[in-house]
Design an enzyme around this catalytic site. Structure first.
Site, PDB file in Angstrom:
ATOM      1  N   ASP A 259     124.213  74.460  96.076  1.00  0.00           N
ATOM      2  CA  ASP A 259     123.657  73.107  96.038  1.00  0.00           C
ATOM      3  C   ASP A 259     124.677  72.160  96.673  1.00  0.00           C
ATOM      4  O   ASP A 259     125.722  72.599  97.156  1.00  0.00           O
ATOM      5  CB  ASP A 259     123.279  72.695  94.612  1.00  0.00           C
ATOM      6  CG  ASP A 259     124.471  72.686  93.650  1.00  0.00           C
ATOM      7  OD1 ASP A 259     125.628  72.558  94.109  1.00  0.00           O
ATOM      8  OD2 ASP A 259     124.241  72.801  92.430  1.00  0.00           O
ATOM      9  N   SER A 260     124.386  70.867  96.669  1.00  0.00           N
ATOM     10  CA  SER A 260     125.260  69.922  97.372  1.00  0.00           C
ATOM     11  C   SER A 260     126.665  69.883  96.764  1.00  0.00           C
ATOM     12  O   SER A 260     127.650  69.746  97.491  1.00  0.00           O
ATOM     13  CB  SER A 260     124.644  68.525  97.388  1.00  0.00           C
ATOM     14  OG  SER A 260     124.358  68.094  96.071  1.00  0.00           O
TER      15      SER A 260
END
Length: 75
Positions: free
Chosen positions: A34-35
């Protein structure tokens, strides 16, 4: 070799087996990052290879191969 170091960092950070981390693997879609994972990964890569990866370059990195090519061009 750059790929082996990159693969080890990705495996450690994302808790993955080495055989899933290939040059063609998409970091978000295939490896489940994910980010926040991306931010941690970039920081680890910058530290390991003593380079700076600008934010605009990070946006262009989609696969493990993209990371390897970028690092090989910088070191």
């Amino acid at each position: 070799m750059v790929f082996e170091k990159v693969r080890q960092i990705i495996c450690d950070q994302l808790d993955l087996e080495e055989d899933v981390v290939t040059m063609e693997a998409n970091i978000l879609e295939d490896l489940g990052a994910d980010s926040l994972d991306i931010v941690d990964l970039v920081m680890s890569l910058e530290e390991e290879f003593d380079i700076e990866i600008p934010d605009e370059q990070v946006e262009n990195i989609k696969t493990v191969g993209d990371i390897v090519k970028y690092i090989e061009a910088e070191v």
